[in-house]
Design a protein around this motif. Structure first.
Motif, mmCIF file in Angstrom:
data_model
loop_
_atom_site.group_PDB
_atom_site.id
_atom_site.type_symbol
_atom_site.label_atom_id
_atom_site.label_comp_id
_atom_site.label_asym_id
_atom_site.label_seq_id
_atom_site.Cartn_x
_atom_site.Cartn_y
_atom_site.Cartn_z
ATOM 1 N N GLU A 114 0.815 -1.213 0.000
ATOM 2 C CA GLU A 114 0.000 0.000 0.000
ATOM 3 C C GLU A 114 0.853 1.270 0.000
ATOM 4 N N ASP A 115 1.973 1.264 0.719
ATOM 5 C CA ASP A 115 2.851 2.436 0.725
ATOM 6 C C ASP A 115 3.397 2.708 -0.675
ATOM 7 N N PHE A 116 3.807 1.651 -1.352
ATOM 8 C CA PHE A 116 4.318 1.791 -2.725
ATOM 9 C C PHE A 116 3.222 2.309 -3.653
ATOM 10 N N LEU A 117 2.020 1.746 -3.540
ATOM 11 C CA LEU A 117 0.913 2.176 -4.391
ATOM 12 C C LEU A 117 0.557 3.635 -4.136
ATOM 13 N N ASP A 118 0.633 4.068 -2.875
ATOM 14 C CA ASP A 118 0.381 5.478 -2.564
ATOM 15 C C ASP A 118 1.439 6.375 -3.197
ATOM 16 N N GLU A 119 2.697 5.923 -3.193
ATOM 17 C CA GLU A 119 3.769 6.691 -3.834
ATOM 18 C C GLU A 119 3.536 6.806 -5.336
ATOM 19 N N VAL A 120 3.064 5.721 -5.950
ATOM 20 C CA VAL A 120 2.776 5.751 -7.392
ATOM 21 C C VAL A 120 1.631 6.718 -7.667
ATOM 22 N N LYS A 121 0.588 6.689 -6.823
ATOM 23 C CA LYS A 121 -0.537 7.615 -6.997
ATOM 24 C C LYS A 121 -0.067 9.059 -6.870
ATOM 25 N N ASP A 122 0.809 9.332 -5.900
ATOM 26 C CA ASP A 122 1.343 10.684 -5.743
ATOM 27 C C ASP A 122 2.150 11.106 -6.971
ATOM 28 N N LEU A 123 2.933 10.184 -7.511
ATOM 29 C CA LEU A 123 3.719 10.474 -8.710
ATOM 30 C C LEU A 123 2.795 10.808 -9.884
ATOM 31 N N ILE A 124 1.703 10.080 -10.006
ATOM 32 C CA ILE A 124 0.737 10.336 -11.083
ATOM 33 C C ILE A 124 0.122 11.723 -10.914
ATOM 34 N N LYS A 125 -0.259 12.064 -9.666
ATOM 35 C CA LYS A 125 -0.832 13.392 -9.417
ATOM 36 C C LYS A 125 0.152 14.492 -9.793
ATOM 37 N N LYS A 126 1.412 14.352 -9.384
ATOM 38 C CA LYS A 126 2.426 15.354 -9.700
ATOM 39 C C LYS A 126 2.620 15.481 -11.205
ATOM 40 N N ASN A 127 2.643 14.341 -11.891
ATOM 41 C CA ASN A 127 2.823 14.349 -13.341
ATOM 42 C C ASN A 127 1.658 15.058 -14.022
ATOM 43 N N LEU A 128 0.436 14.749 -13.607
ATOM 44 C CA LEU A 128 -0.737 15.375 -14.214
ATOM 45 C C LEU A 128 -0.792 16.869 -13.898
ATOM 46 N N LEU A 129 -0.404 17.251 -12.675
ATOM 47 C CA LEU A 129 -0.371 18.671 -12.335
ATOM 48 C C LEU A 129 0.626 19.424 -13.198
ATOM 49 N N CYS A 130 1.796 18.840 -13.408
ATOM 50 C CA CYS A 130 2.807 19.479 -14.273
ATOM 51 C C CYS A 130 2.279 19.639 -15.690
ATOM 52 N N LYS A 131 1.604 18.619 -16.197
ATOM 53 C CA LYS A 131 1.057 18.697 -17.550
ATOM 54 C C LYS A 131 -0.054 19.733 -17.624
ATOM 55 N N ARG A 132 -0.883 19.828 -16.587
ATOM 56 C CA ARG A 132 -1.957 20.819 -16.556
ATOM 57 C C ARG A 132 -1.367 22.226 -16.559
ATOM 58 N N GLU A 133 -0.341 22.458 -15.748
ATOM 59 C CA GLU A 133 0.298 23.775 -15.681
ATOM 60 C C GLU A 133 0.943 24.138 -17.006
ATOM 61 N N THR A 134 1.530 23.174 -17.676
ATOM 62 C CA THR A 134 2.153 23.417 -18.972
ATOM 63 C C THR A 134 1.105 23.842 -19.996
ATOM 64 N N VAL A 135 -0.054 23.222 -19.969
ATOM 65 C CA VAL A 135 -1.117 23.530 -20.918
ATOM 66 C C VAL A 135 -1.746 24.884 -20.582
ATOM 67 N N GLU A 136 -1.935 25.194 -19.303
ATOM 68 C CA GLU A 136 -2.593 26.421 -18.891
ATOM 69 C C GLU A 136 -1.688 27.644 -18.976
ATOM 70 N N THR A 137 -0.393 27.471 -18.871
ATOM 71 C CA THR A 137 0.532 28.588 -18.909
ATOM 72 C C THR A 137 0.682 29.106 -20.336
ATOM 73 N N PRO A 138 0.303 30.361 -20.558
ATOM 74 C CA PRO A 138 0.463 30.898 -21.921
ATOM 75 C C PRO A 138 1.938 31.135 -22.219
ATOM 76 N N SER A 139 2.292 30.982 -23.465
ATOM 77 C CA SER A 139 3.680 31.207 -23.867
ATOM 78 C C SER A 139 3.970 32.698 -23.867
ATOM 79 N N PRO A 140 5.220 33.118 -23.598
ATOM 80 C CA PRO A 140 5.549 34.539 -23.549
ATOM 81 C C PRO A 140 5.469 35.228 -24.913
ATOM 82 N N ASP A 141 5.351 34.473 -25.991
ATOM 83 C CA ASP A 141 5.284 35.048 -27.351
ATOM 84 C C ASP A 141 3.921 35.674 -27.624
ATOM 85 N N ASN A 142 2.888 35.311 -26.850
ATOM 86 C CA ASN A 142 1.535 35.803 -27.113
ATOM 87 C C ASN A 142 1.354 37.172 -26.609
#
Length: 86
Positions: free
Chosen positions: A58-86
């Protein structure tokens, strides 16, 4: 003999169809999920039993879930952040 073979072929096809329909139903009604196939890293053959036990740790599975959350948050921020060229 051919009747037995035909019966087994039909059973395996229907089980496969059942599993596919079950997954589609679960994805539509419940929370989406994924299955991961992770091979044991090279050089860790001496820890085979410990590696296999991770599947139920269960500890390992919780770590994997946390890693997934962090990965998805990073991808969400990348998509939501406008590029400085705009």
């Amino acid at each position: 003999m051919w009747k037995i073979r035909k019966w087994f072929e039909r059973k395996s096809v229907s089980k496969k169809e059942y599993e596919e329909e079950k997954r589609e139903f679960e994805m539509a009604i419940g929370k989406p999920f994924i299955f991961l196939k992770i091979e044991m890293p090279g050089g860790f053959e001496d820890q085979r039993n410990a590696f296999l036990k991770l599947e139920c740790d269960e500890d390992f599975l919780d770590e994997v879930k946390d890693l997934i959350k962090k990965n998805l948050l990073c991808k969400r921020e990348t998509v939501e952040t406008p590029s400085p060229d705009n």
